[in-house]
Write an enzyme that holds these catalytic residues in place. Structure first.
Site, PDB file in Angstrom:
ATOM      1  CG  PHE A   1     -10.739  -8.656  -5.649  1.00  0.00           C
ATOM      2  CD1 PHE A   1     -11.500  -9.590  -5.560  1.00  0.00           C
ATOM      3  CD2 PHE A   1     -10.101  -8.037  -6.715  1.00  0.00           C
ATOM      4  CE1 PHE A   1     -11.781 -10.320  -6.613  1.00  0.00           C
ATOM      5  CE2 PHE A   1     -10.335  -9.006  -8.018  1.00  0.00           C
ATOM      6  CZ  PHE A   1     -10.995 -10.035  -7.723  1.00  0.00           C
TER       7      PHE A   1
ATOM      8  CG  ASP B   1     -15.164  -6.342  -1.351  1.00  0.00           C
ATOM      9  OD1 ASP B   1     -13.774  -6.741  -0.920  1.00  0.00           O
ATOM     10  OD2 ASP B   1     -15.920  -7.382  -1.181  1.00  0.00           O
ATOM     11  CB  SER B   2     -18.627  -9.471  -4.446  1.00  0.00           C
ATOM     12  OG  SER B   2     -17.765 -10.127  -3.663  1.00  0.00           O
TER      13      SER B   2
ATOM     14  CB  ALA C   1     -13.578  -7.746  -9.115  1.00  0.00           C
TER      15      ALA C   1
ATOM     16  CG  ASP D   1      -5.076  -7.939  -2.474  1.00  0.00           C
ATOM     17  OD1 ASP D   1      -4.539  -9.000  -2.640  1.00  0.00           O
ATOM     18  OD2 ASP D   1      -5.061  -7.394  -1.324  1.00  0.00           O
TER      19      ASP D   1
ATOM     20  CB  CYS E   1      -2.833 -14.197  -1.030  1.00  0.00           C
ATOM     21  SG  CYS E   1      -4.608 -14.235  -1.337  1.00  0.00           S
TER      22      CYS E   1
ATOM     23  NE  ARG F   1      -3.802  -2.096   2.694  1.00  0.00           N
ATOM     24  CZ  ARG F   1      -3.901  -3.013   3.624  1.00  0.00           C
ATOM     25  NH1 ARG F   1      -3.265  -2.789   4.618  1.00  0.00           N
ATOM     26  NH2 ARG F   1      -4.695  -3.879   3.523  1.00  0.00           N
TER      27      ARG F   1
HETATM   28  N1  SAH Z   1      -7.104  -5.775  -0.803  1.00  0.00           N
HETATM   29  C1  SAH Z   1      -7.696  -5.943   0.470  1.00  0.00           C
HETATM   30  C2  SAH Z   1      -7.915  -7.505   0.848  1.00  0.00           C
HETATM   31  C3  SAH Z   1      -8.672  -8.236  -0.144  1.00  0.00           C
HETATM   32  S1  SAH Z   1      -9.371  -9.751   0.563  1.00  0.00           S
HETATM   33  C4  SAH Z   1      -7.139  -5.192   1.695  1.00  0.00           C
HETATM   34  O1  SAH Z   1      -5.963  -4.342   1.086  1.00  0.00           O
HETATM   35  O2  SAH Z   1      -7.456  -5.212   2.684  1.00  0.00           O
HETATM   36  C5  SAH Z   1     -10.488 -10.185  -0.525  1.00  0.00           C
HETATM   37  C6  SAH Z   1     -11.594  -9.372  -0.847  1.00  0.00           C
HETATM   38  O3  SAH Z   1     -12.346  -9.882  -2.070  1.00  0.00           O
HETATM   39  C7  SAH Z   1     -12.603  -9.592   0.235  1.00  0.00           C
HETATM   40  O4  SAH Z   1     -12.855  -8.453   0.794  1.00  0.00           O
HETATM   41  C8  SAH Z   1     -13.886 -10.250  -0.399  1.00  0.00           C
HETATM   42  O5  SAH Z   1     -15.320  -9.871  -0.105  1.00  0.00           O
HETATM   43  C9  SAH Z   1     -13.675  -9.753  -1.774  1.00  0.00           C
HETATM   44  N2  SAH Z   1     -14.146 -10.787  -2.925  1.00  0.00           N
HETATM   45  C10 SAH Z   1     -14.193 -12.077  -3.279  1.00  0.00           C
HETATM   46  N3  SAH Z   1     -14.662 -12.313  -4.328  1.00  0.00           N
HETATM   47  C11 SAH Z   1     -14.910 -11.204  -4.985  1.00  0.00           C
HETATM   48  C12 SAH Z   1     -15.516 -10.925  -6.264  1.00  0.00           C
HETATM   49  N4  SAH Z   1     -15.656 -11.785  -7.125  1.00  0.00           N
HETATM   50  N5  SAH Z   1     -15.583  -9.628  -6.679  1.00  0.00           N
HETATM   51  C13 SAH Z   1     -15.244  -8.778  -5.993  1.00  0.00           C
HETATM   52  N6  SAH Z   1     -14.763  -8.736  -4.685  1.00  0.00           N
HETATM   53  C14 SAH Z   1     -14.566 -10.093  -4.060  1.00  0.00           C
END
Ligand code: SAH
Length: 376
Positions: A213, A235-236, A263, A280, A320, A197
């Site tokens: 995400f 985010d979803s 996403a 992410d 990850c 970040r």
């Molecule tokens: N980038 C974030 C951490 C990501 S964790 C940070 O810096 O804190 C992954 C995230 O993806 C979660 O919040 C989850 O709700 C979201 N997610 C999972 N599948 C998704 C999708 N298909 N579209 C959008 N968001 C999604």
């Protein structure tokens, strides 16, 4: 001796009959020589090694390990007036397989991944208190998610020291975050992206950023703190978006908009163009047998972002998934670039931060990898 901290069940010739999950066991070789001591669990990883010396796994053991782990974070200069969020104990990376402890401005949140650690939680809390002294006001045990399958045991979450209302405000690189270990994902925050970040912050000034995400908005807030002209967070999960909006309000940032959407779908056809895109996603592959499908998923997602990013734009892309190593991930992003046909250069290679250390004897501890690519 290689000193790998796991003993697989297939490697055990003979075991005591009355072993219970979480028992402290001695591991012996075929000639009954002592090898190590660890936590037993009736699973593929049958023993998680705590020591290769024949020593008691008692309060003093945890005190020494936790002192060592906290000292590393002090030496890394993570306790600062502008930073109060860090991982204090990272399992095998800190010689404590099965144990995660995260730290949020004087609150420690314990997450046990083994029954042995769960049974040792009082020792762990005592040691944290004695090492951190007035730097800890509350210790919360959040292990019901990670030990949910252990239905023969009652796993209860709760405070082991003090009490602290949530959300609780903590700082990462000068940005305020509301942390809720009770209702949030994991221990409440994705600590492992702190340095990445900060790097986004370096490139964010005057830029229009799409953070997909986003969870609680870590990348978005750091971009805004560093002068991004506009940030869209996606985010979803509506709950995640609420966390992001609350964090934006907490910092009194403007020029931000949230989007609840899938996403993977949204990125196929972006309604507007961005200078910086962050991808992410959660682990697409949790097991080896899902790896092929996951690679296809990463390739599509990255290709869609690379196709639409503005010329002169930066893509911050992560994985990850532990089973997808950095070479495979890099090759997948390269394959996406070739498919899209734009001139793409890798300008930064990213990884998990120093408070998520990788033991030399446990290379499996490496899981987070990322790239910054520049697109002409
Ligand atoms: N980038 C974030 C951490 C990501 S964790 C940070 O810096 O804190 C992954 C995230 O993806 C979660 O919040 C989850 O709700 C979201 N997610 C999972 N599948 C998704 C999708 N298909 N579209 C959008 N968001 C999604």
């Amino acid at each position: 001796m290689r000193k790998h901290p796991w003993v697989f069940s297939g490697a055990i010739d003979l075991a005591s009959e009355d072993l219970q999950d979480g028992d402290v066991v001695e591991v012996l070789d075929s000639k009954a020589n002592f090898l190590a001591v660890g936590h037993f669990q009736n699973a593929t990883i049958a023993v998680r090694i705590l020591s290769f010396d024949n020593k008691a796994i008692d309060a003093n053991f945890f005190q020494k390990k936790i002192e060592n782990a906290v000292q590393l974070r002090r030496n890394l200069n993570l306790f600062r007036p502008d930073n109060s969020i860090m991982r204090l104990i990272h399992g095998e990376g800190d010689g404590l397989p099965g144990l995660i402890v995260d730290y949020y401005n004087k609150v420690a949140v314990i997450q046990c991944h083994s029954v042995g650690m769960y049974r040792a939680v009082e020792h762990i809390a005592q040691a944290l208190h004695s090492v951190l002294k007035e730097e800890v006001i509350a210790i919360y045990n959040k292990s019901s998610d990670t030990l949910a399958h252990k239905d023969q045991m009652e796993i209860k979450d709760g405070y082991l020291l003090g009490n602290c209302p949530t959300p609780h405000v903590a700082l990462e690189n000068g940005v305020k975050f509301n942390i809720d270990w009770i209702n949030g994902q994991k221990t409440g925050f994705f600590i492992d992206q702190r340095e990445n970040r900060a790097l986004l912050g370096k490139y964010a000034k005057g830029k229009k950023v799409l953070n997909t995400f986003c969870y609680s908005g870590g990348f978005s807030l750091t971009a805004l703190k560093n002068g991004a002209s506009l940030v869209h967070s996606l985010d979803s999960s509506a709950k995640a978006i609420q966390l992001t909006d609350d964090n934006i309000a907490l910092n009194q940032f403007e020029s931000h908009q949230s989007i609840v959407a899938d996403a993977v779908e949204y990125i196929k056809n972006l309604p507007e163009q961005y200078d910086v895109i962050v991808l992410d996603p959660p682990a697409f592959a949790k097991h080896r047998d899902k790896r092929h499908k996951a690679i296809q998923g990463y390739k599509r997602l990255n290709a869609n972002a690379l196709r639409q990013i503005k010329p002169g734009g930066f893509l911050f892309t992560f994985s990850c998934s532990q089973v997808i190593d950095k070479y495979l991930f890099t090759n997948t992003v390269i394959a996406a670039a070739i498919e899209v046909g734009r001139n793409v250069r890798i300008v930064e290679q990213l990884h998990q931060p120093a408070d998520h250390p990788i033991s030399a004897y446990h290379p499996e501890g490496e899981y987070l990898k990322g790239l910054v690519v520049y697109v002409d």
